[in-house]
Scaffold this active site. Structure first.
Site, PDB file in Angstrom:
ATOM      1  N   ASP A  83       5.149  -3.190  42.376  1.00  0.00           N
ATOM      2  CA  ASP A  83       5.336  -4.549  42.885  1.00  0.00           C
ATOM      3  C   ASP A  83       6.046  -4.512  44.247  1.00  0.00           C
ATOM      4  O   ASP A  83       6.648  -3.489  44.633  1.00  0.00           O
ATOM      5  CB  ASP A  83       6.179  -5.329  41.856  1.00  0.00           C
ATOM      6  N   ASP A 117      -0.049 -14.286  41.223  1.00  0.00           N
ATOM      7  CA  ASP A 117       0.854 -14.696  40.144  1.00  0.00           C
ATOM      8  C   ASP A 117       0.331 -15.935  39.457  1.00  0.00           C
ATOM      9  O   ASP A 117       0.852 -16.347  38.423  1.00  0.00           O
ATOM     10  CB  ASP A 117       2.249 -14.992  40.702  1.00  0.00           C
TER      11      ASP A 117
HETATM   12  C1  DGJ Z   1       5.921 -10.555  40.879  1.00  0.00           C
HETATM   13  C2  DGJ Z   1       4.682 -10.117  40.185  1.00  0.00           C
HETATM   14  O1  DGJ Z   1       3.562 -10.617  40.838  1.00  0.00           O
HETATM   15  C3  DGJ Z   1       4.740 -10.557  38.742  1.00  0.00           C
HETATM   16  O2  DGJ Z   1       3.551 -10.228  38.085  1.00  0.00           O
HETATM   17  C4  DGJ Z   1       5.896  -9.914  38.083  1.00  0.00           C
HETATM   18  O3  DGJ Z   1       5.719  -8.527  38.016  1.00  0.00           O
HETATM   19  C5  DGJ Z   1       7.183 -10.260  38.825  1.00  0.00           C
HETATM   20  N1  DGJ Z   1       7.069  -9.976  40.225  1.00  0.00           N
HETATM   21  C6  DGJ Z   1       8.335  -9.508  38.252  1.00  0.00           C
HETATM   22  O4  DGJ Z   1       9.471  -9.692  38.973  1.00  0.00           O
END
Ligand code: DGJ
Length: 740
Positions: A476, A546
């Site tokens: 990430d 997301d």
């Molecule tokens: C952003 C990501 O896109 C999410 O899927 C998740 O992993 C969060 N960060 C976790 O902090």
């Protein structure tokens, strides 16, 4: 399929069965661009295609030769300052401060195969031929290599450029585009993929016009705001017919994708590292490589353009065990638990997931340091034992014992102020001396331009990965760079920072992949804020957004498919009401959308009803049956708007799967019909107990389920209203066509 690069009469013709790219050494020994487009027959001389047309006022190269003006000529790698006033492909400053250059043809080589670019992601393959042209400026001692690669089976040219200092004094590169292309006219519409967090890669289309239009990033990552991609299509081009050019960069940092229409309607496309906040000092003997740019051509619509990208990325960019392989169906705990989990709650989610047929469990953010929220512990890659007393080792063993693979989340490039790493090495965080640092999600970015910082994170990650049987890593990246500065760079070299940063990211990926070749990496950046071809070289899938809402995902996945293959798009079924937009869509629609991606779940399956859990099992069974067709077949966009349709067709054309999605219902609507594409005309396909020939489906079209028309009057009308899950707003259907 043939791939040929020929040189005669001072002209290069690079071609395969689909495209031609023609370059001419002009009479001033610069390179002129003659053509890029649909394949034309080879001949020894293309001089008749050269347009030399000056104006009485334009600067000209030779005294009295008004027709030979750089202002008007179509050029291959143009410079500024000697007659061409359009934005140039490069700028190099000599030690006397002058940026005037004169790059003339010196030599070339044509060879089979292609070399990788050290430190950068790049395409590869054995079905490829390379042309490398050497240009030189003897006054300042600059050598430039223009590299062209043509693959036998893809209507694309891959280009990159290298700058070599052959003088004894330093040179400063201020602009170094990977590719520049001058097209004959400007009758184009430009497609870009724009958005923001939770609404990435929406399609924007605009008519191009005089002057400059561009998309770019200066955030340190390719970004959710603009993808490193533009397409130029004719106004009449559709998904299935007409001309389209597509351009992308195999790069994850700051980019520029620019179109300039000049006074004579020539369209110049530039693609490369964003020159804003960039320069690079080249000491004597040093070399600088640009990332690769991909130039795709289609004479049969945007779908063909996209399929060229998809095929290139799947066959000649992605690597490792999962190249050309369908991906494990995963469950991720993020939306199920956020930071609030322990070993017991994780095992419960995993057990139900296993019973439903899921193959991989992914533990997301919150397993390390003392991380209960996003203000702490990034950089401390040691297990949070209060949550996971048996460590990642113990948890992963239990998950493996259930018959599930285990995957783990990292955010390697970041540090929180509240962390052991920051306490020990505050200088590892990017900050400008004597200035306040901006926060982003309560965290700082680590200075990955420094080898010791990358070493430190590599060692910490290895310590964890070594303890457990980790099959998958979600990498990430949740904030962009501010106050850019590196302690490792001199004042004169600070503008190298952004490029060096991304080279550091790539080097960590390289080292992890070399050490753990079996691990499947999924890249992620607050969802899809670094979804680019550079990342796909290391991580063959990327979390697309997301936003897990089925309706928003239609826009995102449709746009993403412009250049990225279905198999690379992370897509999960999540809970309702949806956590990003609060919308309620059916479990069916959520899966019908998520099938067209990597497919997985991101909710607590213990919190849905028994009937829904049965539905999940059926979804997984369906997906396993057709996964290869969906993820490895040819993908076509068919319609967007209130009604979305897309289609995948297996390579042998024996199976096709159509996804049909309705956003809002309308009263008493007309019959919906969609023409399929890519089938075998003479093959008879069966779908829902009816048989159709391919030519019927492609020409007559498929009648899609008629919409709910409200209360009906009939002989036995009882005046009752009934509702159904496939009626009303947010509905979907999947149609499977199988050759009989
Ligand atoms: C952003 C990501 O896109 C999410 O899927 C998740 O992993 C969060 N960060 C976790 O902090």
């Amino acid at each position: 399929m043939i791939t040929v690069i020929q040189f005669s009469n001072n002209t290069f013709h690079i071609y395969n069965d689909d495209v031609s790219y023609i370059i001419k050494i002009l009479k001033n020994n610069h390179l002129g661009q003659l053509y890029f487009g649909k394949k034309i027959r080879h001949r020894d001389d293309f001089d008749h295609l050269l347009v030399e047309k000056g104006t009485s006022l334009a600067p000209c190269v030779f005294k009295g030769d008004l027709d030979f003006s750089l202002e008007v000529l179509k050029q291959e790698y143009p410079s500024y300052g000697t007659g061409d006033y359009r934005d140039p492909a490069y700028q190099v400053v000599a030690d006397n401060g002058s940026s005037i250059t004169d790059l003339v043809y010196k030599s070339h080589i044509i060879k089979n195969g292609k070399d990788a670019i050290t430190g950068l992601p790049s395409t590869y393959g054995n079905n490829v031929e390379t042309l490398e042209i050497t240009l030189q400026d003897d006054v300042i001692g600059l050598k430039v290599l223009l590299r062209y690669h043509v693959f036998s089976d893809i209507a694309a040219i891959v280009r990159s450029t290298a700058f070599i200092n052959i003088s004894t004094k330093p040179l400063r590169i201020e602009r170094a585009m990977s590719a520049s292309l001058d097209l004959y006219d400007s009758n184009f519409e430009m497609i870009t993929l724009d958005g923001a967090w939770a609404r990435e890669r929406h399609i924007s289309t605009r008519k191009i016009t005089s002057g400059i239009q561009s998309v770019a990033s200066s955030r340190g990552a390719s970004s959710a705001m603009h993808n490193p991609f533009i397409a130029l299509k004719r106004p009449q081009t559709t998904e299935t017919a007409g001309e389209a050019y597509g351009f992308t960069l195999i790069y994850s940092g700051n980019f520029l994708a620019q179109v300039e229409v000049d006074a004579y309607d020539v369209t110049r496309v530039l693609m490369g590292i964003n020159p804003f906040e960039f320069n690079w000092t080249l000491l004597a003997g040093e070399k600088f490589d640009t990332p690769e740019a991909v130039l795709v051509y289609s004479d049969s619509g945007l779908n063909k353009m996209s399929q060229n990208f998809h095929n290139l990325f799947r066959n000649n960019l992605m690597r490792g065990k999962y190249k050309q392989k369908s991906r494990p169906i995963l469950i991720n705990n993020w939306e199920a638990t956020y930071f609030d989990f322990n070993e017991e709650s994780i095992l419960k989610i995993a057990a139900t997931a296993k019973a439903a047929g899921i193959e991989l469990f992914v533990l997301d953010d919150g397993w390390f340091g003392k991380r209960d929220n996003d203000s702490t512990s990034l950089g401390d890659w040691s297990v949070y034992l209060e949550k996971l007393p048996n460590g990642i080792k113990g948890l992963s063993e239990k998950i493996n014992a259930m018959g599930l693979d285990f995957g783990l989340w990292f955010e390697p490039e970041m540090v929180n102020e509240i962390s052991e790493l920051y306490a020990t090495h505050p200088d590892y965080a990017i900050a400008t001396p004597n200035r306040k640092s901006s926060y982003g999600r309560n965290q700082y970015v680590l200075d990955f331009s420094r080898t010791e910082v990358v070493d430190c994170i590599f060692n910490k990650m290895c310590e964890i990965i070594d303890t457990a049987n980790i099959a998958y890593i979600k990498w990430d990246m949740n904030r962009n760079i501010t106050e850019a500065f590196s302690h490792s760079l001199t004042a004169a070299c600070q503008k190298e920072f952004f490029h060096r940063y991304i080279l550091g990211v790539y080097s960590l990926y390289d080292r992890l992949i070399a050490r753990f070749p079996e691990i499947l990496f999924e890249s992620c950046a607050s969802g899809g804020a670094r979804f680019d071809a550079g990342m796909l070289y290391y991580a063959p899938q990327a979390w697309a957004s997301d936003n897990t809402d089925a309706v928003e995902r239609l826009h995102i996945q449709y746009g993403t498919s412009m250049l990225y293959p279905i198999v690379s798009m992370g897509s999960h079924v999540a809970a309702v009401p949806n956590h990003q937009v609060d919308r309620v869509t059916s479990l069916k629609m959520r899966a019908d959308v998520a099938y067209f991606g990597t497919f997985g779940y991101e909710l607590d399956l213990n919190k849905i009803s028994a009937a829904e859990l049965e539905q999940v099992k059926e979804q997984i069974t369906f997906f396993k049956k057709y996964q290869d067709v969906i993820q490895l077949g040819d993908f076509y966009r068919l319609s967007q708007g209130n009604f979305y349709c897309w289609l995948v067709v297996s390579a042998d054309k024996s199976t096709a799967i159509l996804g049909y999605y309705k956003i809002l219902a309308s009263p008493n609507p007309s019959i919906k019909k969609i023409n399929l594409v890519g089938l075998n005309s003479a093959t008879e396909y069966s779908c829902n107990n009816k048989n159709y020939y391919g030519d019927e489906l492609m020409n007559v079209g498929m009648i899609l389920e008629t919409e709910f028309t409200g209360l009906t009057q009939s002989d036995n009308f009882e005046g009752k209203y009934t509702s159904g899950t496939d009626k009303g707003d947010f509905t979907s259907q999947i149609y499977v066509f199988e050759a009989i």
